[in-house]
Design a protein around this motif. Structure first.
Motif, PDB file in Angstrom:
ATOM      1  N   THR A 218       1.231  -0.813   0.066  1.00 37.91           N
ATOM      2  CA  THR A 218       0.197  -0.245   0.218  1.00 37.91           C
ATOM      3  C   THR A 218       0.452   1.376  -0.170  1.00 37.91           C
ATOM      4  N   ALA A 220      -1.148   3.906   0.777  1.00 40.02           N
ATOM      5  CA  ALA A 220      -1.840   4.889   1.886  1.00 40.02           C
ATOM      6  C   ALA A 220      -1.454   3.761   3.186  1.00 40.02           C
ATOM      7  N   LYS A 308      -7.581  -0.133  -6.049  1.00 38.50           N
ATOM      8  CA  LYS A 308      -8.872  -0.018  -6.639  1.00 38.50           C
ATOM      9  C   LYS A 308      -8.632   1.516  -7.221  1.00 38.50           C
ATOM     10  N   GLY A 309      -6.800   1.419  -7.035  1.00 38.44           N
ATOM     11  CA  GLY A 309      -6.220   2.781  -7.787  1.00 38.44           C
ATOM     12  C   GLY A 309      -5.897   3.669  -6.571  1.00 38.44           C
ATOM     13  N   GLU A 310      -4.926   4.198  -7.514  1.00 36.99           N
ATOM     14  CA  GLU A 310      -4.338   5.431  -6.315  1.00 36.99           C
ATOM     15  C   GLU A 310      -3.751   5.238  -5.138  1.00 36.99           C
ATOM     16  N   GLY A 311      -2.933   4.252  -5.473  1.00 37.36           N
ATOM     17  CA  GLY A 311      -2.459   3.620  -3.707  1.00 37.36           C
ATOM     18  C   GLY A 311      -3.633   2.701  -3.106  1.00 37.36           C
ATOM     19  N   LYS A 312      -4.872   2.667  -3.434  1.00 32.76           N
ATOM     20  CA  LYS A 312      -5.809   2.368  -2.029  1.00 32.76           C
ATOM     21  C   LYS A 312      -6.513   1.229  -1.905  1.00 32.76           C
ATOM     22  N   TYR A 329     -13.214  -3.592  -9.878  1.00 39.66           N
ATOM     23  CA  TYR A 329     -11.925  -2.202 -10.132  1.00 39.66           C
ATOM     24  C   TYR A 329     -10.827  -3.294 -10.732  1.00 39.66           C
ATOM     25  N   ARG A 333     -11.886  -2.647 -15.495  1.00 42.57           N
ATOM     26  CA  ARG A 333     -10.581  -1.642 -15.811  1.00 42.57           C
ATOM     27  C   ARG A 333     -10.042  -1.977 -17.291  1.00 42.57           C
TER      28      ARG A 333
END
Length: 333
Positions: A218, A220, A308-312, A329, A333
């Motif tokens: 992760t 995040a 699910k994108g953006e590192g999260k 997700y 995609r």
């Protein structure tokens, strides 16, 4: 009487000449140096004041070296503490200020940043490419380097603390490795001492391995504890961890940027889709936050997560929920 007058006159002349010479000597040390723009000057390790001022004279930075050599004879304690390294010379500097600068800790420093989540191979590449370091480990194998660090027989992956390290010209790369190794050892010791009581791991090294998985999973910070909780619950139930970064690490140079089903089934010691429990070594260098998460996993009832994108990630309690999240997700995609 005439002889006395002559001697007195000679004494007066000598004193006057001495005073003039003294003032001229002082003026040489207090006059601004010939520095028109900022420049670097290096004091080699073990260099004497005589050698340094001769170099300064040859480069036109000081007018003459003799005032400094006289100063060294008159006040040896004031000028014999030169520090090895690079110094930044600026316009307006005078001779006394120059010697004070070259005797200070104000050496020009450089930085080497080792990000959290890097592998040891990435650290070695960055270290080898760092300017101004004295490169003593380039030709060492990983095993030889670990022995030089004082950790003979240990695997290097995960053993070095990711951070920004400062150094000055001539510092040995080995000294930075030793510093990073000591930082990780101390951090791991402190974190492990404050661990939760109900962990499914039993050693600090297992915490290091687990933290490396969390670090690679992760981007995040707020998810680290939850991912650690998923791993804890899966291990308690005997479920495989099934984390993609372990597959990528096991593939090594065969990883082409994407994972296939065949990759997930490929048996390597690190592939947690194939093995049960933790891999044999860390897969990266975890930071303190990931180490803390490994020993303080967040309570909950989730067993799955998907990016699910953006590192999260999206976290699920059941396999059905997880499969729906994968379709949402990943597949769509």
């Amino acid at each position: 009487m005439r002889v006395f007058k002559i001697l007195l006159m000679l004494v007066v002349v000598a004193v006057a000449a001495g005073m003039v010479g003294f003032r001229y000597w002082q003026a040489q040390l207090l006059s601004p140096l010939a520095i028109e723009q900022e420049q670097l000057f290096e004091v080699p390790r073990g260099a004497s004041l005589s050698k340094v001022v001769s170099e300064l004279e040859s480069r036109g930075i000081i007018e003459a070296s003799w005032p400094y050599k006289v100063w060294a004879r008159l006040e040896p304690d004031a000028v014999n503490g030169l520090r090895a390294g690079e110094f930044r010379l600026t316009p307006g500097l005078n001779g006394r200020e120059l010697v004070a600068l070259l005797s200070s800790d104000d050496v020009v420093s450089y930085t080497l940043t080792v990000p959290e989540g890097w592998t040891f191979a990435q650290m070695r590449t960055a270290m080898d490419a760092s300017p101004k370091l004295e490169h003593t480990t380039r030709d060492m194998s990983d095993e030889e380097l670990m022995a030089a660090v004082g950790a003979e027989g240990e695997k290097p992956e995960g053993r070095f603390f990711p951070d920004t390290y400062r150094y000055h010209k001539g510092v040995s790369d080995l000294s930075l490795y030793k510093q990073a190794y000591a930082r990780m050892s101390k951090t791991l010791e402190d974190v492990w001492a404050g661990r939760d009581d109900d962990l499914p791991i039993t050693t600090a090294y297992e915490a290091l391995i687990l933290a490396s998985l969390i670090e690679r999973e992760t981007g995040a910070p707020e998810e680290r504890g939850e991912i650690a909780g998923v791993f804890k619950r899966r291990m308690e139930r005997g479920m495989r961890l099934q984390t993609d970064p372990t597959v990528i690490y096991g593939l090594g140079e065969d990883y082409d940027g994407s994972l296939s089903r065949a990759d997930l089934r490929k048996p390597t010691p690190w592939n947690t889709y194939v093995i049960t429990g933790l891999p044999p070594t860390p897969i990266a260098m975890p930071g303190r936050a990931a180490l803390e998460a490994a020993v303080h996993p967040k309570p909950g009832d989730t067993y799955y997560f998907v990016a699910k994108g953006e590192g999260k990630h999206h976290f699920s309690r059941t396999l059905r929920e997880h499969n729906n999240a994968v379709r949402r997700y990943i597949l769509n995609r």
